[in-house]
Design an enzyme around this catalytic site. Structure first.
Site, PDB file in Angstrom:
ATOM      1  N   LYS A   1     -11.107 -32.999  -9.314  1.00  0.00           N
ATOM      2  CA  LYS A   1     -10.608 -34.036 -10.225  1.00  0.00           C
ATOM      3  C   LYS A   1     -11.741 -34.965 -10.648  1.00  0.00           C
ATOM      4  O   LYS A   1     -11.889 -35.288 -11.827  1.00  0.00           O
ATOM      5  CB  LYS A   1      -9.482 -34.838  -9.542  1.00  0.00           C
ATOM      6  CG  LYS A   1      -8.184 -34.059  -9.442  1.00  0.00           C
ATOM      7  CD  LYS A   1      -7.185 -34.680  -8.482  1.00  0.00           C
ATOM      8  CE  LYS A   1      -5.988 -33.733  -8.284  1.00  0.00           C
ATOM      9  NZ  LYS A   1      -5.065 -34.152  -7.238  1.00  0.00           N
TER      10      LYS A   1
ATOM     11  N   GLN B   1      -4.464 -39.104  -3.128  1.00  0.00           N
ATOM     12  CA  GLN B   1      -4.284 -37.682  -2.834  1.00  0.00           C
ATOM     13  C   GLN B   1      -3.336 -37.506  -1.642  1.00  0.00           C
ATOM     14  O   GLN B   1      -3.526 -38.118  -0.602  1.00  0.00           O
ATOM     15  CB  GLN B   1      -5.660 -37.054  -2.531  1.00  0.00           C
ATOM     16  CG  GLN B   1      -5.612 -35.566  -2.319  1.00  0.00           C
ATOM     17  CD  GLN B   1      -5.224 -34.787  -3.577  1.00  0.00           C
ATOM     18  OE1 GLN B   1      -5.683 -35.080  -4.678  1.00  0.00           O
ATOM     19  NE2 GLN B   1      -4.350 -33.806  -3.421  1.00  0.00           N
TER      20      GLN B   1
ATOM     21  N   ASP C   1      -0.551 -39.891 -11.917  1.00  0.00           N
ATOM     22  CA  ASP C   1      -0.046 -38.709 -11.217  1.00  0.00           C
ATOM     23  C   ASP C   1       1.463 -38.552 -11.452  1.00  0.00           C
ATOM     24  O   ASP C   1       2.048 -37.524 -11.123  1.00  0.00           O
ATOM     25  CB  ASP C   1      -0.318 -38.878  -9.706  1.00  0.00           C
ATOM     26  CG  ASP C   1      -0.783 -37.584  -9.064  1.00  0.00           C
ATOM     27  OD1 ASP C   1      -1.041 -36.622  -9.800  1.00  0.00           O
ATOM     28  OD2 ASP C   1      -0.886 -37.538  -7.819  1.00  0.00           O
TER      29      ASP C   1
END
Ligand code: NDP
Length: 282
Positions: free
Chosen positions: A50, A94, A117
């Site tokens: 990412k 994450q 996200d």
């Protein structure tokens, strides 16, 4: 019949390339902060991929890494700092987190306007009501691939296997918004095979290798395999028996190289969108 391949690598590259002019039109580069807690090797790879992509696109990005022993209060304070930072458009924590950290509390702490996200409960609510927010990245990637088939979605029989907040549930919402007739299957579903046989669109998001048998696939169906499963011999496979399914389907995603690469592309797209909103351009 032999299915056409939905090439996630090529399509994600197109999605990313299309962001360039939007990034150039912003008064400053989009800002993405990725927070990693602990040393889970798979998470480290995801985070690296990412941040690499963010770097390639010229984002201002920060990767913040903490040991697995990080106290929850410290993580929440970090998120509060990122929420207040005007150069940060997107915050991604994450998952999975170490067990002592409460996933819901952490997600709730993120400013929904920076939830690139798309996992915040506000994002889920906005999606549910078909209002503008952030669509979580893997479901958005599934829809992008589906759109590329050119198939008529209105009225299509769609089956989503899996009902997680991360994948199954938002995919089902998006398919419904696209006017599909949606069935959601899960671990308590009776006769999964029968549901698959009826479906013109199958999205498998379970995490069990080859559980969807190729012979169940309706001829001409579109098969989107979200599952990523590592076999004992090291190979990565999806939830669908690929070769026999590809014999019957019109379109199919390979694993790896199908839905997987789309997730990062959609994260980048969400971060650009967040920056555009911050500057009143979207
Ligand atoms: P979860 O474990 O959170 O959810 C799995 C879902 O599958 C649950 O809803 C469960 O039902 C359902 N399920 C389990 N067994 C069966 C069965 N026998 N029949 C029908 N449904 C069943 O997984 P995720 O949604 O997080 O992930 C699913 C897969 O997608 C995994 O392989 C994961 O690695 C992959 N993934 C890939 C991504 C990508 O970028 N390509 C991103 C995210 C995930 P119930 O609710 O009843 O328990």
């Amino acid at each position: 019949m032999s299915a056409q391949i939905l090439d996630g690598k090529a399509i994600s590259a197109e999605v990313v390339a299309a962001l360039a002019p939007r990034i150039a039109a912003l008064p400053r580069p989009p800002g993405l902060a990725v927070v990693l807690v602990g040393d889970d090797p798979a998470s480290a790879v995801y985070v690296r991929n990412k941040t690499r992509m963010a770097e390639r696109l010229g984002f201002s990005h920060q990767q913040i890494t903490h040991p697995a022993t990080l106290a929850e209060a410290e993580l929440l304070a970090e998120i509060a700092r990122l929420n207040a930072d005007p150069t940060v458009d997107g915050i991604l924590v994450q998952f999975p987190l170490p067990k002592h950290l409460d996933r819901v509390k952490v997600l709730d702490a993120i400013d929904p306007t920076k939830d690139v996200d798309g996992l915040h409960v506000v994002s889920a609510g906005l999606l549910s009501q078909k209002r503008p927010g952030f669509v979580s990245c893997t479901p958005a990637g599934v829809m992008e691939l589906l759109t590329r088939t050119g198939a008529t979605l209105r009225g299509a029989e769609a089956l989503v296997i899996g009902r997680s907040d991360l994948v199954g549930r938002p995919v089902a919402r998006l398919l419904e918004h696209a006017d599909c007739t949606v069935t959601v299957a899960h671990s308590r579903t009776r006769d999964l095979a029968e549901h698959v046989r009826r479906a013109e669109i199958v999205v498998a998001a379970v995490g069990v290798p080859g559980m969807v048998k190729g012979e169940w696939i309706r001829p001409g169906a579109i098969v989107l395999d979200v599952g990523i499963n590592r076999l004992p011999d090291g190979r990565l496979v999806g939830d669908v028996e690929y070769a026999p399914a590809a014999e019957r389907a019109a379109w199919i995603t390979p694993v790896p190289g199908g839905v997987g690469p789309m997730t990062i592309a959609m994260l980048m797209a969400n971060t650009v969108l967040s920056a555009e909103r911050r500057f009143g351009r979207a």
